[in-house]
Write a protein that holds these residues in place. Structure first.
Motif, PDB file in Angstrom:
ATOM      1  N   ALA A  75       0.857  -1.186   0.000  1.00  0.00           N
ATOM      2  CA  ALA A  75       0.000   0.000   0.000  1.00  0.00           C
ATOM      3  C   ALA A  75       0.891   1.234   0.000  1.00  0.00           C
ATOM      4  CB  ALA A  75      -0.899   0.002   1.226  1.00  0.00           C
ATOM      5  N   ASP A  76       0.608   2.184  -0.903  1.00  0.00           N
ATOM      6  CA  ASP A  76       1.410   3.402  -0.929  1.00  0.00           C
ATOM      7  C   ASP A  76       1.338   4.103   0.428  1.00  0.00           C
ATOM      8  OD1 ASP A  76       2.161   2.962  -3.546  1.00  0.00           O
ATOM      9  OD2 ASP A  76       0.655   4.300  -4.400  1.00  0.00           O
ATOM     10  N   PHE A  77       0.128   4.314   0.928  1.00  0.00           N
ATOM     11  CA  PHE A  77      -0.074   4.928   2.244  1.00  0.00           C
ATOM     12  C   PHE A  77      -1.159   4.144   2.963  1.00  0.00           C
ATOM     13  CE2 PHE A  77       1.434   8.238  -0.552  1.00  0.00           C
ATOM     14  CZ  PHE A  77       2.440   8.826   0.183  1.00  0.00           C
ATOM     15  N   GLU A  79      -3.749   5.171  -2.578  1.00  0.00           N
ATOM     16  CA  GLU A  79      -2.875   4.763  -3.672  1.00  0.00           C
ATOM     17  C   GLU A  79      -2.624   5.958  -4.579  1.00  0.00           C
ATOM     18  OE1 GLU A  79      -1.387   1.730  -4.482  1.00  0.00           O
ATOM     19  OE2 GLU A  79      -1.962   1.149  -2.460  1.00  0.00           O
ATOM     20  N   VAL A  80      -1.372   6.132  -4.978  1.00  0.00           N
ATOM     21  CA  VAL A  80      -0.983   7.180  -5.920  1.00  0.00           C
ATOM     22  C   VAL A  80      -0.495   6.469  -7.173  1.00  0.00           C
ATOM     23  CG1 VAL A  80       0.490   9.175  -6.310  1.00  0.00           C
ATOM     24  CG2 VAL A  80      -0.347   8.694  -4.007  1.00  0.00           C
ATOM     25  N   ASP A  81      -1.253   6.627  -8.258  1.00  0.00           N
ATOM     26  CA  ASP A  81      -0.998   5.862  -9.478  1.00  0.00           C
ATOM     27  C   ASP A  81      -0.422   6.739 -10.578  1.00  0.00           C
ATOM     28  OD1 ASP A  81      -2.106   3.691  -8.201  1.00  0.00           O
ATOM     29  OD2 ASP A  81      -4.089   3.985  -9.066  1.00  0.00           O
ATOM     30  N   GLY A  82       0.539   6.182 -11.272  1.00  0.00           N
ATOM     31  CA  GLY A  82       1.093   6.827 -12.454  1.00  0.00           C
ATOM     32  C   GLY A  82       0.620   6.109 -13.700  1.00  0.00           C
ATOM     33  N   GLY A  83       1.251   6.393 -14.811  1.00  0.00           N
ATOM     34  CA  GLY A  83       0.869   5.794 -16.083  1.00  0.00           C
ATOM     35  C   GLY A  83       1.139   4.305 -16.166  1.00  0.00           C
ATOM     36  N   GLN A  84       1.960   3.749 -15.270  1.00  0.00           N
ATOM     37  CA  GLN A  84       2.327   2.333 -15.350  1.00  0.00           C
ATOM     38  C   GLN A  84       1.238   1.410 -14.801  1.00  0.00           C
ATOM     39  OE1 GLN A  84       3.472   4.433 -13.095  1.00  0.00           O
ATOM     40  NE2 GLN A  84       3.681   3.447 -11.132  1.00  0.00           N
ATOM     41  N   HIS A  85       0.221   1.955 -14.133  1.00  0.00           N
ATOM     42  CA  HIS A  85      -0.827   1.119 -13.536  1.00  0.00           C
ATOM     43  C   HIS A  85      -1.859   0.756 -14.588  1.00  0.00           C
ATOM     44  CE1 HIS A  85       0.101   1.312  -9.201  1.00  0.00           C
ATOM     45  NE2 HIS A  85       0.753   2.388  -9.569  1.00  0.00           N
ATOM     46  N   ASP A  86      -2.238  -0.537 -14.619  1.00  0.00           N
ATOM     47  CA  ASP A  86      -3.325  -0.926 -15.513  1.00  0.00           C
ATOM     48  C   ASP A  86      -4.561  -1.229 -14.674  1.00  0.00           C
ATOM     49  OD1 ASP A  86      -4.009  -3.921 -15.385  1.00  0.00           O
ATOM     50  OD2 ASP A  86      -1.813  -4.000 -15.513  1.00  0.00           O
ATOM     51  N   GLU A  87      -5.698  -0.915 -15.230  1.00  0.00           N
ATOM     52  CA  GLU A  87      -6.951  -0.940 -14.481  1.00  0.00           C
ATOM     53  C   GLU A  87      -7.352  -2.342 -14.020  1.00  0.00           C
ATOM     54  OE1 GLU A  87     -10.129   1.273 -16.289  1.00  0.00           O
ATOM     55  OE2 GLU A  87      -8.734   2.838 -16.914  1.00  0.00           O
ATOM     56  N   SER A  88      -7.060  -3.375 -14.786  1.00  0.00           N
ATOM     57  CA  SER A  88      -7.491  -4.719 -14.392  1.00  0.00           C
ATOM     58  C   SER A  88      -6.726  -5.214 -13.162  1.00  0.00           C
ATOM     59  CB  SER A  88      -7.342  -5.705 -15.547  1.00  0.00           C
ATOM     60  OG  SER A  88      -5.986  -5.824 -15.918  1.00  0.00           O
ATOM     61  N   SER A  89      -5.408  -4.981 -13.119  1.00  0.00           N
ATOM     62  CA  SER A  89      -4.662  -5.421 -11.940  1.00  0.00           C
ATOM     63  C   SER A  89      -4.974  -4.531 -10.737  1.00  0.00           C
ATOM     64  CB  SER A  89      -3.161  -5.456 -12.211  1.00  0.00           C
ATOM     65  OG  SER A  89      -2.674  -4.180 -12.522  1.00  0.00           O
ATOM     66  N   ASP A  90      -5.236  -3.233 -10.983  1.00  0.00           N
ATOM     67  CA  ASP A  90      -5.639  -2.350  -9.887  1.00  0.00           C
ATOM     68  C   ASP A  90      -6.984  -2.763  -9.312  1.00  0.00           C
ATOM     69  OD1 ASP A  90      -3.358  -0.837  -9.931  1.00  0.00           O
ATOM     70  OD2 ASP A  90      -4.240   0.865 -10.987  1.00  0.00           O
ATOM     71  N   ALA A  91      -7.903  -3.218 -10.163  1.00  0.00           N
ATOM     72  CA  ALA A  91      -9.220  -3.664  -9.693  1.00  0.00           C
ATOM     73  C   ALA A  91      -9.081  -4.918  -8.828  1.00  0.00           C
ATOM     74  CB  ALA A  91     -10.139  -3.926 -10.877  1.00  0.00           C
ATOM     75  N   ILE A 135      -8.695   4.458  -1.652  1.00  0.00           N
ATOM     76  CA  ILE A 135      -8.939   5.607  -2.520  1.00  0.00           C
ATOM     77  C   ILE A 135      -7.696   5.802  -3.377  1.00  0.00           C
ATOM     78  CG2 ILE A 135     -10.676   6.741  -1.088  1.00  0.00           C
ATOM     79  CD1 ILE A 135      -8.542   8.569   0.001  1.00  0.00           C
ATOM     80  N   ARG A 136      -7.914   6.221  -4.627  1.00  0.00           N
ATOM     81  CA  ARG A 136      -6.823   6.345  -5.596  1.00  0.00           C
ATOM     82  C   ARG A 136      -6.758   7.748  -6.166  1.00  0.00           C
ATOM     83  NH1 ARG A 136      -4.573   1.815  -7.262  1.00  0.00           N
ATOM     84  NH2 ARG A 136      -5.524  -0.126  -6.600  1.00  0.00           N
ATOM     85  N   PHE A 137      -5.533   8.189  -6.412  1.00  0.00           N
ATOM     86  CA  PHE A 137      -5.294   9.474  -7.051  1.00  0.00           C
ATOM     87  C   PHE A 137      -4.223   9.292  -8.116  1.00  0.00           C
ATOM     88  CE2 PHE A 137      -6.501  10.340  -2.647  1.00  0.00           C
ATOM     89  CZ  PHE A 137      -7.589  11.169  -2.835  1.00  0.00           C
ATOM     90  N   TRP A 138      -4.311  10.061  -9.172  1.00  0.00           N
ATOM     91  CA  TRP A 138      -3.278  10.057 -10.196  1.00  0.00           C
ATOM     92  C   TRP A 138      -2.125  10.938  -9.743  1.00  0.00           C
ATOM     93  CZ3 TRP A 138      -3.320   6.551 -13.801  1.00  0.00           C
ATOM     94  CH2 TRP A 138      -4.520   6.002 -14.216  1.00  0.00           C
ATOM     95  N   ASN A 139      -0.921  10.605 -10.189  1.00  0.00           N
ATOM     96  CA  ASN A 139       0.267  11.400  -9.861  1.00  0.00           C
ATOM     97  C   ASN A 139       0.057  12.879 -10.175  1.00  0.00           C
ATOM     98  OD1 ASN A 139       1.778   9.244  -8.949  1.00  0.00           O
ATOM     99  ND2 ASN A 139       2.969   9.027 -10.826  1.00  0.00           N
TER     100      ASN A 139
END
Length: 155
Positions: free
Chosen positions: A53-55, A65-77, A91-95
């Motif tokens: 967990a990021d935080f 979670e703080v997500d960048g462009g490397q995250h894909d939605e299926s594995s995040d789900a 909860i998720r936020f983009w970089n």
């Protein structure tokens, strides 16, 4: 450490590497969380099952979670489903949201922390206003407001 109990070998090493190689967004949010929410303890890059967990605010069961462009939605789900099954809210936020609008991100986090506090207060019944015709149980309900009459033949 108690938190790393039952974790595979290399967990601590990987967590340390993730902390050392944090993104700019993770570093910015880490500083912002410390100053905005000093009453909460957030663990950074904390292992939970096979994930990190990021935080993590363990007391509030909240993962940020703080997500960048490397995250894909299926594995995040799949990851989110696993973490929620463990009892955490995610909860998720983009970089770029963290870097360009940290105040908005902190507001969303504050609302998420407030949701849990509000739910706990509602469960306790705090702030409830009882009406004058409220009765503690159905057996105490009468039209006159007095005790129920005894059945015939009883004194």
């Amino acid at each position: 450490m108690r938190h790393y109990e039952n974790q595979p070998s290399g967990t601590v090493t990987r967590a340390r590497a993730l902390r050392r190689n944090a993104t700019d967004a993770e570093k910015a949010l880490r500083q912002a969380l410390r100053s905005a929410f000093p009453q909460y303890k957030f663990r950074f890059q904390s292992p939970i099952g096979p994930y990190y967990a990021d935080f993590l605010c363990f007391a509030e069961k909240l993962i940020i979670e703080v997500d960048g462009g490397q995250h894909d939605e299926s594995s995040d789900a799949a990851r989110t489903l696993f973490l929620e099954a463990q009892g955490y809210r995610v909860i998720r936020f983009w970089n770029n949201d963290v870097l360009s609008n940290v105040e908005g991100v902190l507001t969303a986090i504050s609302l998420s922390l407030g949701e849990r506090e509000g739910a706990a207060q509602r469960r306790k019944g705090e702030g409830d206003v009882l009406s004058s015709n409220h009765s503690p149980s159905p057996s105490h309900r009468t039209l006159s407001g007095g005790p129920l009459p005894l059945p015939k033949g009883e004194v």
